[in-house]
Scaffold this active site. Structure first.
Site, short mmCIF file in Angstrom:
data_model
loop_
_atom_site.label_atom_id
_atom_site.label_comp_id
_atom_site.label_asym_id
_atom_site.label_seq_id
_atom_site.Cartn_x
_atom_site.Cartn_y
_atom_site.Cartn_z
N GLY A 1 -5.22 6.87 -27.77
CA GLY A 1 -4.78 7.65 -26.55
C GLY A 1 -4.23 9.04 -26.67
O GLY A 1 -3.34 9.07 -27.59
N HIS B 1 -8.24 6.65 -23.92
CA HIS B 1 -7.91 7.17 -22.82
C HIS B 1 -7.05 8.47 -22.94
O HIS B 1 -6.34 8.59 -23.81
CB HIS B 1 -6.85 6.22 -21.74
CG HIS B 1 -5.92 5.73 -22.66
ND1 HIS B 1 -4.90 6.57 -22.81
CD2 HIS B 1 -5.62 4.70 -23.45
CE1 HIS B 1 -3.77 5.85 -23.21
NE2 HIS B 1 -4.31 4.68 -23.77
N ASP B 2 -7.43 9.44 -21.91
CA ASP B 2 -6.82 10.57 -21.78
C ASP B 2 -7.11 11.44 -22.95
O ASP B 2 -6.27 12.62 -23.10
CB ASP B 2 -4.98 10.44 -21.80
CG ASP B 2 -4.82 9.67 -20.37
OD1 ASP B 2 -5.33 10.00 -19.43
OD2 ASP B 2 -4.43 8.58 -20.67
#
Length: 262
Positions: A139, A121-122
């Site tokens: 992340g 994520h991200d």
């Protein structure tokens, strides 16, 4: 016309451009947009609020746009954005963003993502990146353009890796890697500059020599980092044809959120 295998499951709200191909048993969710000439292989799942550009090829068994592997995620409508002409091989997993960051995971253009890579994520990836088999990004990792990560490289969350940097096989990255630098080992340490990659991309001999001098200033001179940065700034004036690259290196070090590998 869009070519969809009869066993594929495509939500009626998904937006697929003409010439998109979807292979057998693949599943495309309601919030997915896919651009022209992109090929989705068999047994692929594309879900979440995911946009995929044109001319991508996603191979079988990839998982694109799944929920983040983050216990704080509570189903918010975060996003995944993938650009154009990317190759995403078998068993790659790419997750949505989270509200703890910008809310979006991004891949640029012309990236080559090999089998079993995980992009958490991200993460923010630029263009012309190569991630060899089993590379793993935690992340919030940022990769600039032309980064190459060797097989089984693992990158700690929030690390940044600068343009044209490279890691060796099984490198474990826990701090930022400046542009042009090669890193190796567990934990990853500097191992010279990515000279061959720079030559292949058209850097001149004088530019590569200036980058090598900058590397020696940072890593071999014995100067404290603040003094090394001042020396780099002086070197920019002495090497006008490489000044932009040296400035890029210096500014990366100054902005490094985790500190650079040393």
């Amino acid at each position: 016309m869009t070519s969809i295998h009869p066993t594929a499951i495509i939500d009626s709200n998904a937006q697929l451009a003409e010439s998109v191909e979807v292979g057998a048993y693949s599943v495309i969710g309601p919030h997915v947009t896919i651009g022209a000439n992109t090929k989705i292989g068999p047994h692929v799942v594309v879900e979440g609020h995911t946009s995929i550009g044109s001319d991508n090829h996603i191979f079988q068994f990839a998982s694109i746009g799944a929920a983040p592997q983050d216990k704080k995620y509570a189903g918010e409508p975060t996003r995944l954005e993938i650009g154009d002409r990317n190759t995403i091989r078998e068993f790659v997993t790419i997750n949505l963003g989270t509200t703890q960051d910008a809310g979006v995971t991004r891949l640029g253009n012309d990236n080559w993502i090999m089998a079993y890579v995980h992009i958490a994520h991200d993460c923010q990836l630029g263009s012309n990146i190569i991630l060899a088999n089993n590379a793993t990004l935690a992340g919030h990792v940022h990769l600039a353009d032309w980064v190459f990560l060797g097989g089984f490289t693992s990158v700690h969350q929030f690390c940044h890796i600068g343009a044209h940097a490279m890691t060796a096989f099984t490198a474990a990255v826990s701090q930022d890697i400046p542009p042009f630098v090669t890193a190796a080992g567990n934990r990853a340490v500097p191992a010279g500059i990515n000279s061959e990659g720079l030559r292949r991309r058209g850097f001149s001999s004088s530019q590569i020599a200036a980058i090598k001098r900058a590397y020696r200033t940072i890593y071999r001179s014995g100067l404290p980092l603040q003094e090394a940065k001042a020396a780099l700034q002086a070197e920019e004036e002495k090497s006008p044809d490489a000044a932009g690259y040296l400035r890029q290196l210096r500014e990366f070090i100054e902005a490094s959120p985790r500190g650079i590998i040393r």
